[in-house]
Design a protein around this motif. Structure first.
Motif, PDB file in Angstrom:
ATOM      1  N   SER A   1       0.865  -1.042   0.047  1.00  0.00           N
ATOM      2  CA  SER A   1      -0.613   0.144   0.184  1.00  0.00           C
ATOM      3  C   SER A   1       1.036   1.240   0.365  1.00  0.00           C
ATOM      4  N   VAL A   2       0.806   1.849  -1.157  1.00  0.00           N
ATOM      5  CA  VAL A   2       1.949   2.784  -0.777  1.00  0.00           C
ATOM      6  C   VAL A   2       0.770   4.149  -0.938  1.00  0.00           C
ATOM      7  N   ARG A   3       1.071   5.420  -0.284  1.00  0.00           N
ATOM      8  CA  ARG A   3       0.536   6.939  -0.109  1.00  0.00           C
ATOM      9  C   ARG A   3       1.331   7.457  -0.626  1.00  0.00           C
ATOM     10  N   TYR A   4       0.694   8.662  -1.199  1.00  0.00           N
ATOM     11  CA  TYR A   4       1.196  10.211  -2.413  1.00  0.00           C
ATOM     12  C   TYR A   4       0.338  10.989  -1.525  1.00  0.00           C
ATOM     13  N   ILE A   5       1.185  11.896  -0.788  1.00  0.00           N
ATOM     14  CA  ILE A   5       0.655  12.508   0.227  1.00  0.00           C
ATOM     15  C   ILE A   5       0.625  14.176  -0.454  1.00  0.00           C
ATOM     16  N   GLN A   6      -0.420  14.181  -1.330  1.00  0.00           N
ATOM     17  CA  GLN A   6      -0.321  15.060  -1.716  1.00  0.00           C
ATOM     18  C   GLN A   6      -0.791  16.879  -1.002  1.00  0.00           C
ATOM     19  N   GLU A   7      -0.246  17.859  -1.613  1.00  0.00           N
ATOM     20  CA  GLU A   7      -0.775  18.926  -1.432  1.00  0.00           C
ATOM     21  C   GLU A   7      -2.660  19.517  -1.759  1.00  0.00           C
ATOM     22  N   ARG A   8      -2.886  19.020  -1.084  1.00  0.00           N
ATOM     23  CA  ARG A   8      -4.487  18.926  -1.203  1.00  0.00           C
ATOM     24  C   ARG A   8      -4.623  20.013  -2.010  1.00  0.00           C
ATOM     25  N   ASP A   9      -4.974  21.143  -0.983  1.00  0.00           N
ATOM     26  CA  ASP A   9      -5.620  22.682  -0.838  1.00  0.00           C
ATOM     27  C   ASP A   9      -4.168  23.605  -0.806  1.00  0.00           C
ATOM     28  N   PHE A  10      -4.217  24.654  -2.916  1.00  0.00           N
ATOM     29  CA  PHE A  10      -3.083  25.684  -1.884  1.00  0.00           C
ATOM     30  C   PHE A  10      -3.420  26.421  -1.268  1.00  0.00           C
ATOM     31  N   PRO A  11      -2.053  27.535  -0.938  1.00  0.00           N
ATOM     32  CA  PRO A  11      -2.575  28.842   0.328  1.00  0.00           C
ATOM     33  C   PRO A  11      -3.052  29.474  -0.621  1.00  0.00           C
ATOM     34  N   PRO A  12      -4.224  29.981  -0.201  1.00  0.00           N
ATOM     35  CA  PRO A  12      -4.730  31.068  -1.081  1.00  0.00           C
ATOM     36  C   PRO A  12      -3.408  32.287  -1.578  1.00  0.00           C
ATOM     37  N   SER A  13      -3.455  32.566  -2.575  1.00  0.00           N
ATOM     38  CA  SER A  13      -2.405  33.834  -2.789  1.00  0.00           C
ATOM     39  C   SER A  13      -3.038  34.875  -2.872  1.00  0.00           C
ATOM     40  N   TYR A  14      -1.719  36.369  -2.213  1.00  0.00           N
ATOM     41  CA  TYR A  14      -1.432  37.143  -1.884  1.00  0.00           C
ATOM     42  C   TYR A  14      -2.289  38.282  -2.977  1.00  0.00           C
ATOM     43  N   VAL A  15      -1.827  37.819  -3.875  1.00  0.00           N
ATOM     44  CA  VAL A  15      -2.312  39.186  -5.338  1.00  0.00           C
ATOM     45  C   VAL A  15      -3.581  39.183  -5.162  1.00  0.00           C
ATOM     46  N   GLY A  16      -3.341  40.185  -5.273  1.00  0.00           N
ATOM     47  CA  GLY A  16      -5.091  40.825  -5.361  1.00  0.00           C
ATOM     48  C   GLY A  16      -5.463  41.959  -4.718  1.00  0.00           C
TER      49      GLY A  16
END
Lengths: 407, 556
Positions: free
Chosen positions: B401-416
């Motif tokens: 059983s192999v896990r892949y720990i992804q970046e689920r939710d990217f951090p909100p951008s400060y741009v804007g």
């Protein structure tokens, strides 16, 4: 009301800014102590607790003696605090009942500032100085907690002392991390053997003319591919032959796939992977293929599992591993290695604590090893014998049977 | 001591920190991959390589395929041109959906309708001879995902290739047309492999109002990478635009997919042409035919059917190569061994339902597993029928059983755009006052080296100290990252600006400075917005210096 002059206002503003920017990190750095938290538990009447194949309790002390750190001690403090969060202290390890620690000696400048074709001839002398530093520590502040074993007979004697008695000490073995410590010559091996070096990791971060290294840094692109053209060099073959003659154990950790393949084909004695991981579970160049693990096990070797979650699972990056990596990664890896070897007797632990790695979130100090023990008991159906073998007995038996230097 | 600084260390370090410096532009990447793939496949077809690529068919005519095929563009240039608007919905996969789910909405009738539109209804050589083809053009369906758009262009190309084969010596123009559509198809194919096009939540309603965050998500995954699995059991880490050549496995999968797509096209052509199929092309065809004849598999590719059937039943080779993000897989050892004695491993996605995933997975990992109905049954390993997952993990020597720990939710951008709210204490000689502030601003930079969150803003500070003191200030601010030593604090923050008193008798004006600490960004759930908290010491030089400590909340 007299108004503040513009210059005075700017001066006072800048002073305020400087105070704020420096206060927080300085308070943390200067206020921190190299100590372990109070989660260390004593082993009670348990016979064996931990035989750690690879740990760096002296690395910070050595770095502080290097010229840059002597000149700018604050840099060493910042580096320790920011990049070396794991701890392996004598007192807490002794309190936890640790049985054996292979103290890995590694001088970053000897490795980073030398070429394979132009090795540093002072590297052996630097290595001896590191060994001297450890022995001074063991004769001084660490004397109540640990003692050096120069050969397997001394190791046996130390391990025979009952836990809980006043004479109980952690058995310490010299280990060298990186063949660059040889300075490009076979000659220092004899001296190292006499001093009691138990094992040498023959390559580390870079190819130093002995064997190609696997990429271990998270941010390095895996540019070597799965199978580099060169594995073990001719000089590397000579190093291994000489090590086997002198009774020093060959450690294949950090070696590339090609180098591991070459070494396993050449060696005649059991080898060790002191702080390793599994390629099937974590697709890093650093990790070992199942077939290589099985080969090591077939020939009586030991595979030590590193306590560095980034290398034990497929994390998106070092930051994710730092936040989410836990001892569960370690337990999964141990379970898997036991399964593919057909036995738990070929598995050990090589924490690499205090070696500038990010440890598991649920264990930051070697003295907290009982946390891992509990998880392993759950994993192996509360079989104390199996867990004790994995955590200590397998490694101890291996050294008693195979380590022959220092005599 | 003679030491030499290892320049390789320096080079590796620089390349690691600044990979984008060494990369090709995005369109150039499309062109390179397309041309490389075409070159590879033409070798399979027994092409004689000259200065320009010459294609010799079984009936001894030649077409210059290395030259300009359409509107002064070569094959690779058509692919690059077609990649056009990288932010278009048509170039993205649908986040959280499998290949099967993404192909489901594609109906046979739409495929037929598009074919009629781009062929003017002429589906045979005789019909084609009745008049010239309509002008070649993009068949992009802007509301459909990248996999659908690839398949549509590719199917049109295959049909033209079939007619070209049937036309034989007269088929040059038709074969040229087939390659034009295939070049367009390859642009979608390449984008479908890009990490920045796999996990962006483009279909989310709120994300449509936050295009800056979509762009930010695209760039985030592009450089962070995404672990993906395809339907052939392969897992790799994909990276995004401008990083194609940085990570070899990522590039290899894109190139192989493009080669496979072109092989499908040329196999259709040669089967329709009749006579011998070039040997290497034939070998490849037989390797993917699962025992069928070459005519049989080609017929399956050409026959009109619903989109998902090309994948789940026909198993078109290129569709099997499309990546899907993965959280965990079953890794099964096969009998195939490489030159080094290492067994090939085949991966199957773990599924959300109990009994189909590792029971030890974290909750968040399970959320990101696909449901069983989202994948074809042939992607479920037979081993799961033998025993429970827990037992298999413990004891089966061939399964992991192999896990892949992804970046689920990217951090909100400060741009804007930024919204700023604050309040605090203003210090006086005798006692203290209070102050509040509200402001609007704009963030320019998320982070660059040690600097982060650069912005400008304008704020209104009513009741600042005295009840009637109303201040208006403009600020320029930035943060300097700190080592991770103090909990939530991520950086120090500095501002410089100017303030004006707006209400009599407090109409003085002067410089404003602030310094303090700021936290990391706290995501505000599904809105893709975030909040940064700042604790600032402020000083304003008016008719007297006002200073105090303020707590600010920045919504971005």
């Amino acid at each position: 009301m007299a108004t503040l002059s513009r210059r005075a206002f700017l001066r006072s503003s800048l002073f305020s800014c400087a105070s704020i920017i420096s206060a927080a990190p300085l308070a943390s750095i200067l206020g921190c102590a190299s100590s372990c938290p109070s989660r260390v538990t004593s082993p009670a009447h348990r016979r064996r607790v931990l035989a750690d194949l690879h740990v760096h309790p002296m690395l910070n002390d050595w770095i502080r003696r290097t010229p840059p750190a002597v000149q700018y001690p604050i840099l060493a403090s910042i580096a320790e605090r920011a990049f070396n969060p794991t701890r392996a202290t004598w007192e807490s390890s002794h309190q936890a009942g640790v049985d054996l620690m292979c103290v890995a000696h590694f001088n970053v400048f000897d490795e980073w500032l030398s070429m394979p074709t132009d090795p540093n001839p002072e590297a052996p002398a630097n290595t001896i100085r590191m060994m001297d530093l450890l022995e001074q520590e063991l004769a001084g502040p660490a004397a109540p907690y640990a003692r050096l074993a120069r050969n397997h007979e001394q190791l046996r004697d130390l391990l025979a002392i009952r836990k809980g008695s006043d004479n109980y000490r952690i058995a310490i073995l010299h280990a060298l991390e990186g063949g660059h410590a040889l300075g490009g010559s076979l000659k220092p091996l004899e001296q190292f053997a006499r001093r009691g070096v138990a094992l040498i990791t023959i390559t580390h971060f870079f190819n130093k003319g002995i064997a190609t290294a696997a990429n271990a840094y998270p941010f390095f692109p895996d540019s070597h591919g799965r199978w580099p053209n060169q594995g073990l060099s001719e000089f590397g073959r000579e190093v291994i032959q000489e090590m086997e003659r002198l009774g020093i154990i060959v450690d294949i950790t950090h070696a590339s796939s090609s180098a591991v393949e070459d070494i396993l084909r050449d060696v005649r004695k059991p080898v060790i992977a002191t702080h390793s991981s599994v390629r099937t579970l974590a697709n890093h160049a650093y990790s070992l293929f199942d077939e290589h693990i099985q080969e090591i096990a077939r020939h009586g070797g030991i595979v030590g599992i590193i306590l560095y979650p980034y290398l034990l699972s497929n994390y998106s990056g070092e930051a994710a591993a730092k936040q989410q990596g836990s001892l569960r990664d370690v337990v999964r890896t141990i379970r898997y290695v036991s399964k593919i070897c057909g036995t738990h007797k070929r598995v050990g632990l090589g924490s690499d604590f205090s070696g500038y790695i990010t440890g598991p979130t649920d264990m930051r100090c070697l003295g907290e090893i009982d946390t891992l023990r509990k998880l392993l008991l759950r994993e192996f159906d509360a079989d104390e014998a199996i867990v004790e073998d994995i955590m200590a007995n397998n490694v101890i038996e291996f050294f008693l049977e195979n380590w022959r230097s220092g005599l | 001591m003679k030491t030499l600084f290892d320049t390789r260390v320096l080079a590796i370090g620089l390349l690691s920190i600044f990979p984008t410096i060494t990369k090709a532009w995005e369109k150039e990447e499309h062109r390179l991959v397309a041309d490389s793939a075409l070159e590879g496949v033409l070798v399979d077809c027994g092409v004689e390589m000259h200065d320009s690529l010459i294609f010799i068919s079984g009936r001894r005519f030649s077409i210059n395929l290395g030259g300009q095929l359409w509107e002064d563009k070569t094959f690779g240039e058509i692919c690059a041109w077609s990649s056009g608007n990288d932010a278009s919905y048509a170039r993205f996969q649908e986040r959280g959906r499998t290949i099967l789910q993404q192909l489901k909405p594609l109906s046979a009738s739409l495929i037929d309708a598009l074919w009629r539109e781009h062929s003017a209804g002429r589906s045979s050589p005789a019909a084609a001879a009745a008049g010239s083809w309509p002008a070649a053009r993009s068949a992009e369906q802007s509301s459909r995902n990248v996999i659908v758009n690839y398949l549509l262009h590719h199917l049109i190309a295959l049909r033209f290739a079939k007619i070209a084969g049937q036309e034989g010596r007269e088929g040059e123009e038709t074969l040229r047309r087939a390659l034009i559509y295939e070049a367009m198809a390859l642009s979608y194919l390449g984008d479908g492999f890009s990490a920045g096009h796999v996990l962006v939540p483009l279909t989310d309603v709120l994300s449509r109002f936050h295009s800056i965050n979509n762009s930010h998500a695209h760039d985030f995954y592009r450089s962070k990478g995404v672990y993906v699995i395809n339907s052939r059991g392969e897992v790799w880490k994909a990276f995004g635009d401008k990083l194609l050549h940085w990570y070899a496995p990522s590039y290899r999968h894109v190139l192989e997919a493009c080669i496979t797509s072109l092989r499908e096209l040329f196999l259709v052509y040669y089967v329709a042409l009749g006579g011998a199929v070039p040997e290497r092309l034939k070998e490849w065809g037989e390797s993917v035919s699962a025992g069928m004849s070459l005519e049989g598999i080609v017929k399956g590719w050409i026959t009109t059917q619903d989109g998902e059937k090309y994948y789940s039943i026909t198993k078109m080779p290129t569709l099997l190569r499309f990546p899907m993000p993965t959280a965990a897989t079953w890794s099964v050892r096969t009998e195939k061994v490489d030159n080094h004695g290492i067994h090939r491993r085949m991966h199957f996605p773990q599924l959300r339902e109990p009994g189909f995933h590792d029971p030890d997975l974290e909750g968040i990992d399970v959320e990101f597993l696909f449901p069983r109905t989202a994948i074809p049954s042939w992607m479920i390993p037979d081993l799961l029928n033998e025993s429970s997952p827990a037992e298999l993990i413990k004891s089966h020597p061939d399964l992991a059983s192999v896990r892949y720990i992804q970046e689920r939710d990217f951090p909100p951008s400060y741009v804007g755009f930024l919204l700023r709210l604050g309040g605090g204490v203003v210090f006086k000689k005798n006692g203290s006052g209070s102050g509040t502030s509200v402001g609007l601003g704009y963030g320019f930079v998320d982070d660059f080296l040690v600097i982060q969150k650069i912005s400008v803003d304008a704020e209104l500070m009513p009741s600042f100290d005295e009840a009637r003191r109303l201040l208006f200030a403009t600020n320029f601010g930035l943060g300097i990252k700190l080592p991770a030593v103090v909990g939530l604090v991520e950086a120090s923050h500095f501002e410089a600006g100017y303030a004006w008193g707006l209400r009599s008798p407090f109409k003085a004006h002067g410089f404003k400075f602030a310094a303090g600490l700021e936290t990391r960004t706290f995501p505000v759930g599904f809105t893709y917005a975030g909040i940064t908290v700042r604790l600032l010491y402020q000083r304003i030089a008016l008719e007297r210096t006002l200073h105090g400590v303020f707590l600010n909340f920045i919504l971005h």
